[in-house]
Design an enzyme around this catalytic site. Structure first.
Site, mmCIF file in Angstrom:
data_model
loop_
_atom_site.group_PDB
_atom_site.id
_atom_site.type_symbol
_atom_site.label_atom_id
_atom_site.label_comp_id
_atom_site.label_asym_id
_atom_site.label_seq_id
_atom_site.Cartn_x
_atom_site.Cartn_y
_atom_site.Cartn_z
ATOM 1 N N GLY A 128 0.856 -1.171 0.000
ATOM 2 C CA GLY A 128 0.000 0.000 0.000
ATOM 3 C C GLY A 128 0.894 1.222 0.000
ATOM 4 N N VAL A 156 3.868 -5.917 2.302
ATOM 5 C CA VAL A 156 3.472 -7.152 2.965
ATOM 6 C C VAL A 156 4.166 -8.322 2.272
ATOM 7 C CG1 VAL A 156 1.532 -8.618 3.661
ATOM 8 C CG2 VAL A 156 1.250 -6.128 3.606
ATOM 9 N N ASP A 180 -12.055 1.978 5.369
ATOM 10 C CA ASP A 180 -11.328 1.770 4.111
ATOM 11 C C ASP A 180 -11.713 0.427 3.492
ATOM 12 O OD1 ASP A 180 -9.636 2.618 2.090
ATOM 13 O OD2 ASP A 180 -7.781 2.106 3.140
HETATM 14 P P1 ADP Z 1 -1.972 -0.619 3.293
HETATM 15 O O1 ADP Z 1 -2.390 -0.013 4.584
HETATM 16 O O2 ADP Z 1 -0.631 -0.130 2.856
HETATM 17 O O3 ADP Z 1 -3.004 -0.554 2.212
HETATM 18 P P2 ADP Z 1 -2.688 -3.413 3.647
HETATM 19 O O4 ADP Z 1 -2.828 -3.930 5.022
HETATM 20 O O5 ADP Z 1 -3.930 -3.135 2.889
HETATM 21 O O6 ADP Z 1 -1.714 -2.152 3.650
HETATM 22 O O7 ADP Z 1 -1.790 -4.420 2.824
HETATM 23 C C1 ADP Z 1 -1.451 -4.148 1.462
HETATM 24 C C2 ADP Z 1 -1.755 -5.377 0.606
HETATM 25 O O8 ADP Z 1 -0.998 -6.487 1.066
HETATM 26 C C3 ADP Z 1 -3.211 -5.838 0.679
HETATM 27 O O9 ADP Z 1 -4.030 -5.132 -0.228
HETATM 28 C C4 ADP Z 1 -3.063 -7.309 0.315
HETATM 29 O O10 ADP Z 1 -2.929 -7.476 -1.076
HETATM 30 C C5 ADP Z 1 -1.734 -7.690 0.973
HETATM 31 N N1 ADP Z 1 -1.978 -8.235 2.340
HETATM 32 C C6 ADP Z 1 -2.177 -7.521 3.465
HETATM 33 N N2 ADP Z 1 -2.382 -8.325 4.532
HETATM 34 C C7 ADP Z 1 -2.304 -9.596 4.074
HETATM 35 C C8 ADP Z 1 -2.438 -10.898 4.678
HETATM 36 N N3 ADP Z 1 -2.689 -11.022 5.981
HETATM 37 N N4 ADP Z 1 -2.331 -11.991 3.892
HETATM 38 C C9 ADP Z 1 -2.071 -11.865 2.575
HETATM 39 N N5 ADP Z 1 -1.934 -10.682 1.929
HETATM 40 C C10 ADP Z 1 -2.042 -9.543 2.665
HETATM 41 MG MG MG Z 2 -4.847 -1.518 2.030
#
Ligand code: ADP
Ligand code: MG
Length: 326
Positions: free
Chosen positions: A39, A44, A155
């Site tokens: 993001g 991640v 969100d």
């Molecule tokens: P941000 O706050 O930067 O948007 P996210 O928590 O949405 O961060 O994580 C970014 C991306 O990483 C998500 O849209 C997803 O594709 C991947 N992701 C996040 N958490 C997980 C998880 N627990 N398992 C697999 N993929 C994940």
């Molecule tokens: Mg996100």
């Protein structure tokens, strides 16, 4: 208007129970494979816990963003994850590490990826209405649990709704509590902006935010899951904002071809400008669309298939068999 800003910090939670580890993440975990996602301020990556061999998703969050210390935002994200520990549709938090520059959240790995992929996919990859009904029930059960605890996600969008597996289609895990707030405080929560396409009119007008704000986003989300089209997306951000504030939505047969009228009715109960008139998560769970009152559902965006459980047949297979050579 910027993509995502936080101008005040009311509704943030600052108490956490999880012990923050300061030893080296890499001494307990191996990073494996490529990135799972990213993001604006986080990366991640998949990792394996050395002592158990179990897979997790490690979310690396930068503490300094645009020259600002954002540790409190990350602590709020951790606190919200902790408060949702018993919620089966919220990703679970395993451990937390902190370095001088980052905080690392070790999360349950949702191996099926974002539902986004199947929202934009064509034909075979796309969700059927039956899939969407099952997933919508899970999303609403998860969000109802958050709302019962006075937590608003703020969100909700296809990039933040993950699947435990994609084929066969698994279960929902809600992720990314970076913008989440607690709404039981006396102070009103305002002026937080999520993602333009999914943001509710009251957010654009800097009016108070409530659990109804999430319900708008769920309306947009279900619209996208069923049609593959984003209801408010304009050529430019300003046009998107105008479409939202005018609730300019296309419910025509063109867009909803092959989708039940109960589904359309369901979306209409959420995409209402007045937040007080929107259905709550609990009310949504009682809607006939989610309770098996619909007639047989056709496959979405697949003109080859006409009924739910019919196997796909190619034109040659559907032709009468030629007689065996004698
Ligand atoms: P941000 O706050 O930067 O948007 P996210 O928590 O949405 O961060 O994580 C970014 C991306 O990483 C998500 O849209 C997803 O594709 C991947 N992701 C996040 N958490 C997980 C998880 N627990 N398992 C697999 N993929 C994940
Ligand atoms: Mg996100």
């Amino acid at each position: 208007m910027p993509d995502s800003v936080m101008m005040n910090r009311s509704g943030m939670v600052s108490k956490i129970h999880t012990r923050i580890r300061t030893d080296t993440f890499k001494s307990s975990y191996d990073l494996v494979g490529k990135e799972l996602g990213r993001g604006k301020f986080a990366v991640v990556k998949k990792c394996v816990e050395k002592s158990t061999g179990k897979e997790y998703a490690a979310k690396f969050l930068r503490k300094r963003r645009k020259g600002q210390d954002c540790r409190v935002d990350i602590i709020n994200e951790i606190a919200v994850l902790e408060s949702a520990e018993a919620n089966p549709f919220v990703v679970s938090l395993h451990e937390v590490y902190e370095t001088t520059s980052e905080i690392i959240l070790v999360l349950e790995c949702a191996a099926g990826g974002e539902i986004f992929n199947q929202c934009v996919a064509d034909n075979d990859e796309a969700f059927t209405e039956k899939d969407v009904i099952r997933l919508a029930r899970q999303i609403l059960t998860g969000v109802a649990g958050l709302h019962r605890n006075n937590v608003v996600h703020l969100d909700l969008k296809p990039q933040n709704i993950l699947l435990t597996s994609s084929r066969p289609l698994g279960d929902i895990r809600i992720v990314d509590f970076g913008l989440s707030r607690c709404v039981d405080s006396v102070e009103e929560v305002r002026e937080i902006l999520g993602t333009p396409e999914y943001v509710a009119p009251e957010v654009l007008n800097y009016e108070p935010i409530s659990t109804a704000t999430d319900m708008w986003s769920i309306g947009v989300l279900i619209y996208v899951m069923l049609t593959g089209a984003s209801p408010f997306l304009g050529e430019e951000k300003q046009e998107t904002f105008l479409n939202i504030s005018q609730v300019n939505v296309d419910y025509s047969q063109d867009v909803f071809d092959g989708v039940s009228s109960l589904a359309v009715d369901f979306i209409k109960s959420l995409l209402l400008k007045n937040p007080r008139k929107r259905a709550t998560a609990e009310e949504c769970l009682k809607h006939p669309w989610l309770n098996g009152h619909s007639s047989p559902l056709p496959h979405l965006r697949n003109p080859l298939r006409s009924s739910l459980d019919e196997p796909e047949t190619s034109p040659s297979e559907s032709e009468p068999e030629s007689p065996a050579p004698s």
